[in-house]
Design an enzyme around this catalytic site. Structure first.
Site, mmCIF file in Angstrom:
data_model
loop_
_atom_site.group_PDB
_atom_site.id
_atom_site.type_symbol
_atom_site.label_atom_id
_atom_site.label_comp_id
_atom_site.label_asym_id
_atom_site.label_seq_id
_atom_site.Cartn_x
_atom_site.Cartn_y
_atom_site.Cartn_z
ATOM 1 N N ARG A 39 0.821 -1.214 0.000
ATOM 2 C CA ARG A 39 0.000 0.000 0.000
ATOM 3 C C ARG A 39 0.854 1.263 0.000
ATOM 4 O O ARG A 39 0.454 2.273 -0.567
ATOM 5 C CB ARG A 39 -0.966 -0.021 1.189
ATOM 6 N N LYS A 205 -19.297 -14.438 3.870
ATOM 7 C CA LYS A 205 -20.592 -13.804 4.139
ATOM 8 C C LYS A 205 -21.405 -13.459 2.896
ATOM 9 O O LYS A 205 -21.002 -12.654 2.079
ATOM 10 C CB LYS A 205 -20.367 -12.550 4.974
ATOM 11 N N GLY A 358 -8.304 -7.923 -0.379
ATOM 12 C CA GLY A 358 -8.572 -8.898 0.680
ATOM 13 C C GLY A 358 -7.888 -10.245 0.485
ATOM 14 O O GLY A 358 -6.751 -10.325 0.037
ATOM 15 N N GLY A 381 -12.960 -3.800 0.736
ATOM 16 C CA GLY A 381 -14.311 -3.264 0.941
ATOM 17 C C GLY A 381 -14.683 -2.241 -0.124
ATOM 18 O O GLY A 381 -15.802 -2.242 -0.654
HETATM 19 P P1 AMP Z 1 -15.123 -12.593 3.438
HETATM 20 O O1 AMP Z 1 -14.576 -11.712 4.517
HETATM 21 O O2 AMP Z 1 -16.608 -12.713 3.435
HETATM 22 O O3 AMP Z 1 -14.540 -12.313 2.071
HETATM 23 O O4 AMP Z 1 -14.617 -14.040 3.803
HETATM 24 C C1 AMP Z 1 -13.274 -14.427 3.863
HETATM 25 C C2 AMP Z 1 -13.182 -15.591 4.804
HETATM 26 O O5 AMP Z 1 -14.063 -16.614 4.362
HETATM 27 C C3 AMP Z 1 -11.828 -16.251 4.897
HETATM 28 O O6 AMP Z 1 -11.288 -16.007 6.156
HETATM 29 C C4 AMP Z 1 -12.122 -17.750 4.716
HETATM 30 O O7 AMP Z 1 -11.489 -18.550 5.683
HETATM 31 C C5 AMP Z 1 -13.610 -17.818 4.921
HETATM 32 N N1 AMP Z 1 -14.241 -18.963 4.248
HETATM 33 C C6 AMP Z 1 -14.163 -19.276 2.944
HETATM 34 N N2 AMP Z 1 -14.833 -20.398 2.685
HETATM 35 C C7 AMP Z 1 -15.357 -20.837 3.845
HETATM 36 C C8 AMP Z 1 -16.150 -21.956 4.216
HETATM 37 N N3 AMP Z 1 -16.519 -22.868 3.326
HETATM 38 N N4 AMP Z 1 -16.514 -22.065 5.513
HETATM 39 C C9 AMP Z 1 -16.120 -21.144 6.420
HETATM 40 N N5 AMP Z 1 -15.374 -20.054 6.133
HETATM 41 C C10 AMP Z 1 -14.992 -19.906 4.852
#
Ligand code: AMP
Length: 401
Positions: A39, A205, A358, A381
């Site tokens: 960054r 999420k 991310g 984000g």
């Molecule tokens: P996000 O912040 O929504 O982009 O999610 C990123 C996170 O999703 C990472 O830390 C991953 O470990 C988690 N993740 C990805 N796939 C899965 C899954 N099948 N079950 C639980 N966590 C997950």
């Protein structure tokens, strides 16, 4: 340039002027040491341009989320030191102040020579005054400057004092080169993509990404869903999902999204098989099962080999790929193969490839594929909000040409 009609750093005269630049120096740190300076590197083009033109360059940024007021571990001192190495022999002075702006900071700014740099302390040391866009703090920041330049793409989706509030009190505002680059790549990818346009979304999420899915369904040819969020879609299809993560209150919306994709003739791909585990842990027992065959008591933690091939084939002939979010728990070796396969497929394709910050950006960098991507966004984000079709507050408040 797609959608950008803002005054840029190329349009302003900064010689001898005090230029406050909001950069994104929110770098990962471990034990006081910066573990990745991407960054800071990304902010250099704007900083060097302003310095070379004789501006007095005052940099501000947040770092982390200090919850208990000023704390040494959230200081921007290390970032200032790293910057000094990168721009040597340009003079860089870090002016520590828990208030970010105070009389000592004002005195240091008044004493600046043209072409010098000052780095202010972490803007979040002002707590809610920063994050709630406080007027007093915005005025204090503005009082340091003749010109304000916004170059913190990673923070442009937040209307904070240092990203938005300050612009109310500085007449001349402009976007920096990093912002321009991010807006150009993300904007073109979504508004004027080389087709076929393949969007890949993953991560945990669904709630965060439903609006992104909805917006992308208006634009893309293929939409791929992987990661933890896929299980909410499985449930909407009536599959048993064992103990996989699921947002029950989003199942109906997931169904609506799939119906919308069908009505629009969009190729909507979700995993056909999965790596399932008995517990949420790095060394859990695991096996591979089809998506309509997840056993009771098992949770999906990655996409399976058939899905990796399916997704890789969809990417192969793409004209544009936008990817945000891992395909599984990519932090753990046993559940990282889906994310690795997608990263490899995107790297191998001839498509314009945009990685939305991310975890997916981290995976691409760790695998050594960064050079093979067209653009890796510095803002997770912010890039998601961009893909959602929203106008980012840190861009909206800047002067138009
Ligand atoms: P996000 O912040 O929504 O982009 O999610 C990123 C996170 O999703 C990472 O830390 C991953 O470990 C988690 N993740 C990805 N796939 C899965 C899954 N099948 N079950 C639980 N966590 C997950």
């Amino acid at each position: 340039m797609a959608g950008l009609n803002k005054v840029t750093v190329d349009d302003i005269d900064v010689k001898g002027k005090k230029v406050l630049v909001r950069v994104d120096f929110n770098v990962p740190m471990k034990d006081g040491v910066i573990t990745n300076d991407n960054r800071i590197q990304a902010a250099l083009p704007t900083i060097k341009k302003l310095v070379s033109e004789g501006g007095k360059v005052i940099l501000c940024s947040h770092l982390g989320k200090p919850k208990n007021g000023p704390e040494a571990k959230f200081s921007l001192k290390a970032a200032a030191e790293r910057l000094a190495e990168l721009v040597a022999p340009t003079k860089v002075t870090f002016v520590p102040s828990d208030k970010v702006v105070d009389d000592s900071v004002k005195a240091a700014v008044d004493a600046m020579q043209d072409g010098e740099i000052i780095v202010l302390e972490n803007t979040r040391f002002r707590g809610a005054e920063e994050t709630k866009n406080g007027e007093e703090f915005s005025k204090e920041l503005a009082s340091l400057a003749d010109v304000f330049v916004m170059d913190a793409f990673g923070s442009a989706h937040r209307a904070h004092a240092s990203t938005a509030g300050v612009t109310k009190f500085v007449k001349t505002t402009a976007v920096g080169y990093l912002m321009q680059k991010e807006i150009q790549f993300l904007g073109n990818a979504v508004e004027d993509p080389v087709r076929p346009f393949v969007a890949i979304l993953g991560g945990a999420k669904v709630a965060d990404k439903l609006n992104v899915i909805s917006n992308l369904l208006e634009k893309c040819d293929t939409l791929i869903i992987g990661g933890g969020m896929a299980y909410t879609f499985f449930k909407a299809l009536g599959h048993e999902i064992g103990t996989s993560i699921c947002e029950d209150d989003k199942v109906e919306l997931a169904k609506e999204m799939m119906d919308k994709a069908k009505a629009k003739g969009i190729n909507f791909l979700i995993p056909v098989d999965n790596v399932v585990a008995t517990e949420y842990s790095a060394d859990s027992e695991w096996k591979i099962v089809d998506s309509d065959d997840i056993p009771e008591g098992w949770m999906g933690l990655d996409i399976g080999p058939k899905s990796r091939e399916l997704f890789a084939n969809a990417v192969k002939n793409a004209g544009t790929v936008v990817w945000n979010g891992p395909m599984g728990v990519s932090e753990w070796e046993n559940f990282a193969n889906g994310t690795i396969a997608v990263a490899k497929a995107v790297a191998d394709s001839n498509a314009i490839s945009i990685i939305g910050g991310g975890d997916s950006a981290a995976a691409v960098e760790k695998l050594g594929f960064a050079d093979k991507m067209t653009h890796i966004s510095t803002g997770g984000g912010a890039s998601l909000e961009f893909l959602e079709g929203l106008e980012l507050p840190g861009i909206a408040c800047l002067n138009e040409k």
